[in-house]
Design a protein around this motif. Structure first.
Motif, PDB file in Angstrom:
ATOM      1  N   GLU A  22      70.243 -28.283   0.140  1.00 32.02           N
ATOM      2  CA  GLU A  22      70.199 -27.923   1.563  1.00 32.02           C
ATOM      3  C   GLU A  22      69.149 -26.844   1.834  1.00 32.02           C
ATOM      4  O   GLU A  22      68.531 -26.830   2.896  1.00 32.02           O
ATOM      5  N   ALA A  23      68.939 -25.954   0.851  1.00 32.26           N
ATOM      6  CA  ALA A  23      67.937 -24.897   1.013  1.00 32.26           C
ATOM      7  C   ALA A  23      66.524 -25.455   1.045  1.00 32.26           C
ATOM      8  O   ALA A  23      65.606 -24.825   1.592  1.00 32.26           O
ATOM      9  N   MET A  24      66.337 -26.654   0.448  1.00 36.84           N
ATOM     10  CA  MET A  24      65.006 -27.253   0.376  1.00 36.84           C
ATOM     11  C   MET A  24      64.823 -28.416   1.335  1.00 36.84           C
ATOM     12  O   MET A  24      63.769 -29.055   1.339  1.00 36.84           O
ATOM     13  N   CYS A  25      65.828 -28.714   2.143  1.00 38.03           N
ATOM     14  CA  CYS A  25      65.721 -29.816   3.100  1.00 38.03           C
ATOM     15  C   CYS A  25      65.129 -29.340   4.424  1.00 38.03           C
ATOM     16  O   CYS A  25      65.203 -28.165   4.769  1.00 38.03           O
ATOM     17  N   GLY A  26      64.568 -30.256   5.141  1.00 40.09           N
ATOM     18  CA  GLY A  26      64.047 -29.941   6.466  1.00 40.09           C
ATOM     19  C   GLY A  26      62.718 -29.223   6.411  1.00 40.09           C
ATOM     20  O   GLY A  26      62.007 -29.224   5.399  1.00 40.09           O
ATOM     21  N   PHE A  27      62.386 -28.578   7.507  1.00 41.64           N
ATOM     22  CA  PHE A  27      61.092 -27.893   7.632  1.00 41.64           C
ATOM     23  C   PHE A  27      61.179 -26.517   6.980  1.00 41.64           C
ATOM     24  O   PHE A  27      61.981 -25.675   7.361  1.00 41.64           O
ATOM     25  N   GLY A  28      60.360 -26.287   5.961  1.00 37.60           N
ATOM     26  CA  GLY A  28      60.373 -25.008   5.265  1.00 37.60           C
ATOM     27  C   GLY A  28      61.501 -24.919   4.256  1.00 37.60           C
ATOM     28  O   GLY A  28      62.342 -25.816   4.144  1.00 37.60           O
ATOM     29  N   THR A  29      61.523 -23.820   3.548  1.00 37.92           N
ATOM     30  CA  THR A  29      62.518 -23.588   2.494  1.00 37.92           C
ATOM     31  C   THR A  29      63.261 -22.297   2.774  1.00 37.92           C
ATOM     32  O   THR A  29      62.653 -21.290   3.145  1.00 37.92           O
ATOM     33  N   ASP A  30      64.568 -22.346   2.592  1.00 38.93           N
ATOM     34  CA  ASP A  30      65.388 -21.144   2.752  1.00 38.93           C
ATOM     35  C   ASP A  30      65.547 -20.515   1.374  1.00 38.93           C
ATOM     36  O   ASP A  30      66.334 -20.980   0.550  1.00 38.93           O
ATOM     37  N   TYR A  57      71.428 -36.545  -6.562  1.00 42.83           N
ATOM     38  CA  TYR A  57      70.329 -36.809  -5.638  1.00 42.83           C
ATOM     39  C   TYR A  57      69.171 -37.590  -6.254  1.00 42.83           C
ATOM     40  O   TYR A  57      68.186 -37.888  -5.561  1.00 42.83           O
ATOM     41  N   GLY A  58      69.271 -37.903  -7.546  1.00 42.72           N
ATOM     42  CA  GLY A  58      68.239 -38.709  -8.182  1.00 42.72           C
ATOM     43  C   GLY A  58      66.894 -38.040  -8.283  1.00 42.72           C
ATOM     44  O   GLY A  58      65.869 -38.719  -8.378  1.00 42.72           O
ATOM     45  N   LYS A  59      66.888 -36.712  -8.289  1.00 45.08           N
ATOM     46  CA  LYS A  59      65.630 -35.971  -8.378  1.00 45.08           C
ATOM     47  C   LYS A  59      65.777 -34.854  -9.407  1.00 45.08           C
ATOM     48  O   LYS A  59      66.882 -34.341  -9.643  1.00 45.08           O
ATOM     49  N   ASP A  60      64.649 -34.482  -9.996  1.00 47.28           N
ATOM     50  CA  ASP A  60      64.637 -33.388 -10.957  1.00 47.28           C
ATOM     51  C   ASP A  60      64.586 -32.055 -10.203  1.00 47.28           C
ATOM     52  O   ASP A  60      63.690 -31.834  -9.382  1.00 47.28           O
ATOM     53  N   LEU A  61      65.544 -31.193 -10.468  1.00 46.94           N
ATOM     54  CA  LEU A  61      65.647 -29.935  -9.719  1.00 46.94           C
ATOM     55  C   LEU A  61      64.403 -29.070  -9.895  1.00 46.94           C
ATOM     56  O   LEU A  61      63.892 -28.494  -8.923  1.00 46.94           O
ATOM     57  N   ILE A  62      63.902 -28.960 -11.129  1.00 45.28           N
ATOM     58  CA  ILE A  62      62.728 -28.112 -11.355  1.00 45.28           C
ATOM     59  C   ILE A  62      61.506 -28.656 -10.608  1.00 45.28           C
ATOM     60  O   ILE A  62      60.740 -27.896 -10.007  1.00 45.28           O
TER      61      ILE A  62
END
Length: 320
Positions: A22-30, A57-62
């Motif tokens: 959620e911190a990396m979703c949408g416009f910009g990063t929280d 989520y099927g993605k690599d976090l790093i």
């Protein structure tokens, strides 16, 4: 005293992974939730969070973090997300790759890791870079300093914590005969003793040396050696006498003068955050002049900025 970062007693890998997404979703990063999640979990838990993130989520976090973050804040986040010995392996490779060699990083890592840790580092280095750490050290360092690195990479330090007074006296005498009392310094004897003896034993050796001679081992090394080999031997003396103080001095050096050595600052704070950072903070405070003392947090706050600063400060004073 322990480190400043601990395992989260209310650990929920899925919830933490969701917070990061959620911190990396949408416009910009929280960035604030990223700081809070990473600094409120230890490294082992962060590995579980990364796995939960990939499963959900099927993605690599790093990879996701790298795509969202920048500069020293990104480097700190990736350091926190990397298993400790793999991080050591990568830092060693960084230190010996490209133009020039970062001898201070080599000394810091190679002199302070245990035999078991060095074995893990070597295995991960081989896996990551398809070459042995010893081969790379041999190619990139030379002379007495190169021999010191090869001696250390073998991981042959005695692991018996008990000190034998007779053997300590013998080693103190051999160091004197190999240095101050020799026609030319016998570097191999310094290597043999400083790289193979337990640090408890070395501490007693240095005490006996000072009691029996008109100078201490530190002064002898400073007069007999120069350059990187002198720095390496003095680091081993510092570690034997007071390891947290050794790291406190390294942190102070990283922030002194014009500009900050951010690679060193990140590595030092992250790598000791779960080990002995509380002791390092104490030593940092008391090593400074009595009329001009500042705590480590104050030093970091004055040298760093933005989310990078906030991340380091949170590591030093973690979230409950």
């Amino acid at each position: 005293m322990p480190g400043t970062v601990f395992g989260n007693e209310d650990f929920d890998a899925d919830a933490a992974a969701q917070t990061l997404r959620e911190a990396m979703c949408g416009f910009g990063t929280d960035e604030e939730p990223i700081i809070k999640v990473l600094d409120s979990h230890n490294n082992a838990q962060r590995q579980e969070i990364a796995l939960a993130f990939k499963q959900s989520y099927g993605k690599d976090l790093i990879d996701e973090l790298k795509s969202e973050l920048r500069s020293d804040f990104e480097n700190t986040v990736i350091a926190l997300m990397t298993p400790p010995r793999l991080y050591d392996a990568r830092e060693l490779n960084r230190a010996i790759s490209g133009a020039g060699t970062d001898e201070t990083a080599l000394i810091e890592i190679m002199c302070t890791r245990t035999n078991e840790e060095l074995e893990e580092i070597k295995a991960l280095y081989q896996q990551e870079f398809e070459a042995s750490l010893e081969e790379h050290l041999d190619c990139d360092t030379s002379g007495y300093f190169g021999r010191l690195m090869i001696s250390l990479v073998t991981g042959g330090r005695d692991e018996d914590e008990d000190v034998n007074e007779y053997e300590a006296k013998a080693d103190a005498s051999e160091l004197y005969e190999a240095g101050a009392n020799a026609w030319g310094t016998e570097e191999s004897k310094f290597n043999q003793i400083l790289c193979r003896r337990h640090f408890n034993h070395l501490k007693r050796v240095f005490e006996i040396y000072a009691e029996n001679n008109d100078q201490n081992v530190r002064d002898a090394i400073s007069s007999e050696f120069s350059g990187n080999i002198k720095s390496g031997y003095l680091a081993l003396v510092d570690i034997a006498e007071n390891k947290p103080l050794f790291f406190a001095k390294r942190l102070d050096y990283a922030m002194r003068g014009l500009g900050t050595s951010d690679d060193d600052l990140i590595r030092l704070i992250v790598s000791r955050s779960e080990v002995d950072m509380q002791e390092i903070c104490t030593e940092y405070y008391f090593m400074q002049p009595e009329d001009d003392r500042r705590i480590l947090r104050e030093a970091v706050e004055s040298e760093c900025g933005g989310d990078y600063k906030n991340m380091l400060l949170t590591i030093l004073n973690p979230i409950d």
